[in-house]
Design an enzyme around this catalytic site. Structure first.
Site, PDB file in Angstrom:
ATOM      1  N   LYS A   1       0.841  -1.197   0.000  1.00  0.00           N
ATOM      2  CA  LYS A   1       0.000   0.000   0.000  1.00  0.00           C
ATOM      3  C   LYS A   1       0.874   1.245   0.000  1.00  0.00           C
ATOM      4  O   LYS A   1       2.071   1.182   0.276  1.00  0.00           O
ATOM      5  CB  LYS A   1      -0.922   0.002   1.213  1.00  0.00           C
ATOM      6  CG  LYS A   1      -0.205   0.054   2.562  1.00  0.00           C
ATOM      7  CD  LYS A   1      -1.192   0.047   3.715  1.00  0.00           C
ATOM      8  CE  LYS A   1      -0.479   0.101   5.058  1.00  0.00           C
ATOM      9  NZ  LYS A   1      -1.410   0.144   6.191  1.00  0.00           N
TER      10      LYS A   1
ATOM     11  N   ARG B   1     -10.737   1.195  15.532  1.00  0.00           N
ATOM     12  CA  ARG B   1     -10.807   1.860  14.230  1.00  0.00           C
ATOM     13  C   ARG B   1     -11.961   1.227  13.445  1.00  0.00           C
ATOM     14  O   ARG B   1     -13.084   1.705  13.468  1.00  0.00           O
ATOM     15  CB  ARG B   1      -9.487   1.699  13.468  1.00  0.00           C
ATOM     16  CG  ARG B   1      -8.304   2.411  14.117  1.00  0.00           C
ATOM     17  CD  ARG B   1      -7.112   2.467  13.198  1.00  0.00           C
ATOM     18  NE  ARG B   1      -6.722   1.148  12.696  1.00  0.00           N
ATOM     19  CZ  ARG B   1      -5.690   0.931  11.881  1.00  0.00           C
ATOM     20  NH1 ARG B   1      -4.958   1.950  11.462  1.00  0.00           N
ATOM     21  NH2 ARG B   1      -5.384  -0.277  11.482  1.00  0.00           N
TER      22      ARG B   1
ATOM     23  N   TYR C   1      13.445  32.388   1.728  1.00  0.00           N
ATOM     24  CA  TYR C   1      12.200  33.081   2.053  1.00  0.00           C
ATOM     25  C   TYR C   1      12.163  33.491   3.527  1.00  0.00           C
ATOM     26  O   TYR C   1      12.610  32.746   4.403  1.00  0.00           O
ATOM     27  CB  TYR C   1      11.008  32.164   1.776  1.00  0.00           C
ATOM     28  CG  TYR C   1      10.693  31.964   0.315  1.00  0.00           C
ATOM     29  CD1 TYR C   1      10.330  33.026  -0.496  1.00  0.00           C
ATOM     30  CD2 TYR C   1      10.742  30.689  -0.242  1.00  0.00           C
ATOM     31  CE1 TYR C   1      10.028  32.846  -1.831  1.00  0.00           C
ATOM     32  CE2 TYR C   1      10.443  30.475  -1.585  1.00  0.00           C
ATOM     33  CZ  TYR C   1      10.085  31.570  -2.374  1.00  0.00           C
ATOM     34  OH  TYR C   1       9.790  31.373  -3.688  1.00  0.00           O
TER      35      TYR C   1
ATOM     36  N   MET D   1       9.849  25.060  -1.694  1.00  0.00           N
ATOM     37  CA  MET D   1       9.068  23.996  -2.308  1.00  0.00           C
ATOM     38  C   MET D   1       9.957  23.053  -3.110  1.00  0.00           C
ATOM     39  O   MET D   1       9.804  21.828  -3.028  1.00  0.00           O
ATOM     40  CB  MET D   1       7.993  24.579  -3.231  1.00  0.00           C
ATOM     41  CG  MET D   1       7.156  23.513  -3.929  1.00  0.00           C
ATOM     42  SD  MET D   1       5.922  24.175  -5.044  1.00  0.00           S
ATOM     43  CE  MET D   1       4.746  24.833  -3.874  1.00  0.00           C
TER      44      MET D   1
END
Length: 758
Positions: A431, A529, A653, A702
């Protein structure tokens, strides 16, 4: 394998002398005790080889649970062993394969040649799988043993077989032709491999073509027209449609692909259906990397070993690239002894390579930069300097990449297997794109390792695996109602956690006229859950017993604190799960699998193994303080630019960093969109450059981040380790304030994955 023979059937098929009868069915065969994981319903063939004798290992097989043996020598085994004695065990295995193959009338495509067989098999499978249920040779099983094992994979669930066939000596092919009996064939061509065992190339081709003497049609390149004509074999050469389609694929092996395309067209595939497949043609896992180089060159990167056997394989690959007429080899001898160098040079002299560069100092010749439109083999030992130099010859240099060591993953799987009981099944979780390592690639690796089940989080992950040719059972842990149609269509197995979900799924099965569809029941033991509680069981059993549409394959739950062996809560959960097991067995009978343990649970709570376990993060080696596990990931980038800043200058930044002195700042092409968390800015992030620790400067951007390299002489393009030998994934996760799971799954898909295999 999914054979269905009784012991008496096997004895009759093999004309064998037998001891006491074996009570169970024979579902599979084995000959290597190292690959026996589930011995139930298994027949062990004690085979001979030049270096070994399988009869030495019958007791090992017995201790792993095998009770049925095929031998041609006297063996000493306990009284409950069932022994079939034959004249020759290899011939017996081939006889069984021949009889098994004769049960099926659907087409068998046989592939032979001295190169590209596995590649052709995988490509043909990709081109045809949407129209056919295909069984194909595992890995590169093409020897006298491998072909027999491949044929034994055939079943009535399939309607086409693709079998890879190889020989290394004269007179071997007639035996294989008799047991394969191919309907169609693909002939990839003849290279230098095993040429020394044949009088000439003409004889080599003649021996290979014996495979097709009873085939309806064979697909080959026109250069082999004369041998086919002499052998009176019907042959089809690539037509214009096949040649045009082949141009869509980014591969240097055009001739092999053309043969596959012509075969696929013959079997009814339409060109427009194959076009999207060709644009993402699968690569065949191997030790060698095939790379697109600058100046229209093709690069073969085989900088892993330099023994003569490995050298022969690499040179054969080089010579098989017919699209590039110029063949060049670059061989690093700097790590070889004088005797090794002499043998390598003598060996290479026997091959028609246009130019060979023997490297005796750690520098490549300048003339290599001028080479155009050639196939270039780089061959060296694992620690060669050439590994880094190859980057300069690639058409596109990737500045950030994640290396995934498949051999380490397989070793980790075997480490966990060593902790399991012989009959405990293994479900491997793929997964979240296999924890960021790539779902399809890892699923193929898991399948080749013989795991029993794959697990995914959502149905779309399972659908992608089916499209990629994964045939193993796939369990979907979060099966939403909107995905039921895809689950049924792709034969995925949903986890069911409440009555409304089960009722909805049964409704979908009724609409599709399906019965006995496999499902898995999640029960609640304390995680709170998802899952059925004790209060739900009466309604659950009433529904299961009334509806023939579903068939419960397993019942499972999760430990909340499996990584804390001292936690008493784990034992409370296990006690509750044992109660569930008792009730489900009473209500639904035997044959169910029960599983409670994940990776940490396997190590910390072996007493709760039951009949299956789920392996996830442990495959990658990332469970702290566990000896025997190998780290499988390494993450690297390269310096984009270096700037000298002065006292008072700011970086990045927000101007969160101000230099207190003159500094050298390197910019890296990696940021929070790649998986470097913003919290690692302003000195909290530590990477390694030239084996020395460096710290981040300013905020993480980023797509970029900056590091202080003031004390390290470096330049643009130098390698920076994000995760590796110096900076472990545990170190980076701790600095990021998170766990390894989150870190692995947050590495962006735009980071190139490179798969290493020894």
């Amino acid at each position: 394998m999914n054979l269905n023979y009784t012991y008496a059937d096997l004895a009759d098929l093999l004309d064998a002398e037998q001891t006491q009868p074996y009570k169970g069915e024979i579902k599979a065969v084995a000959y290597d005790t190292r690959k026996i994981y589930h011995a139930e319903a298994l027949a062990f063939f004690a085979l001979h080889s030049e270096k070994d004798n399988g009869h030495k290992y019958v007791l090992d097989a017995y201790e792993k649970g095998v009770r049925c043996f095929v031998v041609d020598e006297r063996v000493e085994l306990p009284d409950d062993a069932c022994v079939l004695t034959v004249e020759d065990t290899l011939e017996a295995l081939q006889q069984l394969a021949k009889k098994h193959r004769e049960q099926f009338a659907y087409p068998v495509v046989a592939i032979t040649g001295s190169y590209g067989k596995t590649m052709a098999k995988e490509w043909l499978y990709s081109l045809l799988k949407d129209d056919y249920q295909i069984v194909r040779s595992p890995k590169s099983y093409n020897s006298q043993i491998g072909v027999a094992l491949s044929l034994l994979e055939m079943s009535h669930e399939h309607n086409l077989a693709i079998i890879e066939v190889g020989i290394s000596e004269p007179d071997e092919m007639e035996i294989l032709e008799d047991i394969v009996d191919p309907t169609l064939g693909i002939f990839t061509g003849i290279g230098a491999a095993h040429q020394e065992n044949f009088e000439s190339e003409k004889q080599h081709v003649k021996e290979k073509l014996k495979l097709f003497k009873h085939s309806n049609f064979v697909f080959a390149q026109e250069e082999y027209a004369s041998p086919f004509r002499r052998a009176k074999i019907n042959v089809e050469y690539p037509s214009t449609p096949a040649k045009e389609l082949a141009k869509l694929a980014a591969t240097p092996f055009k001739s092999t692909l053309e043969n596959c395309l012509e075969c696929a067209l013959f079997l009814g595939r339409q060109p427009e259906d194959m076009e999207p497949i060709l644009k993402q043609l699968p690569t065949v896992a191997s030790r060698m990397e095939i790379l697109i180089g600058k100046k229209d060159n093709v690069l073969i990167n085989d900088t892993y070993s330099l023994d003569l056997h490995a050298l022969e394989q690499a040179v054969n690959y080089l010579l098989s690239l017919k699209e590039k007429s110029q063949k060049i080899a670059v061989i690093d001898l700097t790590l070889s002894s004088e005797e090794e160098q002499r043998k390598i040079e003598q060996f290479i002299a026997n091959y028609p390579i246009d130019k060979v560069y023997y490297i005796r100092e750690e520098i490549l010749p300048e003339t290599l930069d001028l080479v155009e439109n050639a196939a270039i083999l780089f061959k060296a030992k694992r620690k060669s300097f050439i590994k880094k130099e190859i980057e300069n010859f690639k058409e596109k240099k990737h500045d950030t990449w994640l290396e995934i060591d498949q051999s380490a993953i397989l070793e980790n799987i075997n480490h966990f297997r060593s902790k399991l009981h012989p009959n405990t099944k293994l479900l491997c979780m793929v997964k979240a794109s296999s924890y960021g390592s790539g779902d399809v690639k890892m699923a193929h690796l898991m399948e080749s390792a013989g795991v029993d089940y794959l697990g995914v989080a959502y149905a779309d992950e399972g659908v992608d695996l089916r499209k990629a040719g994964i045939q193993s059972p796939i369990m979907v842990m979060n099966a939403s109602e909107s995905a039921f149609q895809e689950i049924i269509k792709n034969e995925l197995e949903p986890a069911i956690f409440d009555i409304p979900q089960l009722e909805a799924f049964i409704g979908s099965l009724i609409r599709f006229k399906k019965t006995n569809f496999p499902i898995h029941i999640k029960v609640e033991t304390g995680m709170n859950r998802l899952g059925f509680s004790e209060d739900d069981l009466d309604d659950l059993f009433e529904l299961l017993q009334a509806q023939p549409e579903v068939n419960v394959k397993s019942v499972y739950s999760h430990l909340a604190s499996s990584d804390h062996p001292s936690s008493t809560f784990n034992h409370k959960q296990a006690k509750r799960f044992a109660q569930y097991k008792e009730v489900f067995t009473e209500k639904l009978g035997g044959g169910l699998d029960f599983h409670l343990l994940n990776s940490s649970g396997i190590l910390n709570f072996p007493e709760y193994q039951y009949s299956m376990v789920r392996l996830g993060i442990g495959m990658y080696g990332y469970i702290e303080k566990q000896p025997g596990l190998k780290a499988s990931l390494a993450w690297y980038t390269r310096i984009s630019q270096i700037k000298i800043i002065q006292k008072g200058d700011t970086v990045g930044y927000g101007q969160n960093f101000t230099a207190e002195k003159e500094m050298h700042i390197a910019t890296l092409p990696i940021g929070y969109s790649d998986g470097i968390h913003r919290v690692l800015g302003n000195g909290k992030g530590e990477f390694f450059l030239q084996g020395k620790k460096v710290h981040t400067v300013g905020n993480i951007c980023m797509d970029m981040c900056m590091i202080d390299v003031s004390d390290i002489p470096c330049q643009k393009g130098d390698l920076v380790e994000i995760i590796g030998a110096n900076n472990t994934i545990f170190d980076l996760a701790k600095a990021s304030g998170t766990i390894v799971y989150e870190l692995m799954t947050s590495i962006s898909k735009r980071v190139e994955r490179i798969y290493l295999q020894n």
